[in-house]
Design a protein around this motif. Structure first.
Motif, PDB file in Angstrom:
ATOM      1  N   SER A  24       0.988  -1.029   0.032  1.00 44.82           N
ATOM      2  CA  SER A  24       0.025   0.018  -0.107  1.00 44.82           C
ATOM      3  C   SER A  24       0.946   1.259   0.110  1.00 44.82           C
ATOM      4  N   ILE A  47      -5.682  -3.346  -2.417  1.00 46.11           N
ATOM      5  CA  ILE A  47      -6.294  -2.515  -1.822  1.00 46.11           C
ATOM      6  C   ILE A  47      -7.854  -2.684  -1.482  1.00 46.11           C
ATOM      7  N   ASP A  53      -8.775   2.616   2.647  1.00 47.81           N
ATOM      8  CA  ASP A  53      -8.723   3.126   1.369  1.00 47.81           C
ATOM      9  C   ASP A  53     -10.040   3.556   0.725  1.00 47.81           C
TER      10      ASP A  53
END
Length: 300
Positions: free
Chosen positions: A108, A155, A160
């Motif tokens: 990430s 994700i 997110d």
């Protein structure tokens, strides 16, 4: 090596192989490599090693580099090794031994996600005041040694948003990293799976993901994945990444003009194959109930 002490919440390696590193005898590894004819893949959770195992990898790559038939090889790697001098020497030694491509679990570009899933230590960003800037420096160090890098991202955590897909794609384009971006899936046996099951939040109605998100629709995710294929795996991006790799396959790491040509061809062929795979995977994920692992909750 087998085993991983980091224990990211989405990863099944600690459950399958344990949290303690176990090293295969070097003579056995060298014997296997000597039996190969061409390119090969070293199956290891990180070919850059972990603190405490760097000496093993330094000796391994020094021995590989002295084999009479020098060949390129590939493997999985981590960014955290860049943050110590010994780790950097392991990466240099791997490049001299013929490492051409590293699949790096970056996970990430959102620090809060890295903190939540436990990957902050793996990426070596836990002490960085600006994690994204530091991640770019880590990537550049690896690439400058003539190692082609793909970045693997998941994700779909609560922190997110759908914009995270597009921001991650731009990050990969900026750093000349091959993007491998996927929606998060909770694997049985992982801490993520256990947490979501206890919260009654697992969704088995779609092959896209078993982790529903409050702010992303499945159609938005598919559109984002399509954008990753079209932009991140375009001819323009593939040529750009290949040119960068070719410019860094220097003689300093034992690369002859023949090696440079082989590495350049590898980059083009590999990127085309990855684009085809990613495109097909995205098409498969569009099916509401395609025949794969995620169509129903598996027995534990």
């Amino acid at each position: 090596a087998r085993g991983c002490p980091i224990d990211c919440d989405f990863c099944g390696v600690p459950e399958m192989f344990g949290k303690k590193l176990r090293m295969r005898p070097l003579d056995h590894v060298i014997r296997d490599i000597e039996s190969f004819d061409g390119f090969y893949y070293i199956l290891d959770d990180t070919v850059f090693g972990r603190p405490g195992s760097y000496d093993y990898y330094l000796e391994l790559y020094d021995r590989i580099a002295t084999l009479p038939n020098r060949r390129f090889w590939t493997g999985q790697a981590n960014l955290g090794a860049v943050d110590s001098e010994t780790g950097r020497e392991v990466i240099r030694a791997a490049a001299r031994a013929g490492l051409l491509y590293a699949a790096v679990g970056m996970e990430s570009i959102n620090r809060s996600v890295l903190e939540r899933n436990g990957a902050l230590v793996k990426t070596g960003l836990h002490k960085a005041s600006d994690p994204i800037a530091r991640m770019k420096e880590q990537i550049a160090f690896i690439q400058d040694l003539g190692i082609f890098v793909s970045g693997w991202f998941t994700i779909g955590y609560e922190e997110d948003r759908i914009e995270t897909f597009y921001e991650t794609l731009e990050f990969c384009k900026e750093t000349d990293v091959l993007p491998v971006i996927s929606p998060i899936n909770a694997l049985p046996g992982t801490r993520l799976y256990t947490r979501l099951k206890e919260e009654n939040r697992l969704d088995w109605s779609s092959s896209l993901t078993n982790v529903p998100h409050p702010h992303m629709t499945k159609r938005e995710i598919i559109e984002a994945l399509d954008c990753v294929v079209e932009q991140g795996h375009s001819w323009r991006q593939r040529i750009r990444r290949t040119k960068k790799l070719a410019s860094r396959l220097s003689e300093a790491n034992g690369n002859t003009p023949k090696h440079k040509l082989e590495g350049t061809i590898f980059s083009l062929v590999f990127q085309q194959a990855m684009r085809d795979i990613f495109h097909q995977e995205t098409r498969n994920l569009e099916s509401p109930l395609s025949q794969n692992f995620y169509t129903k909750e598996p027995p534990l």
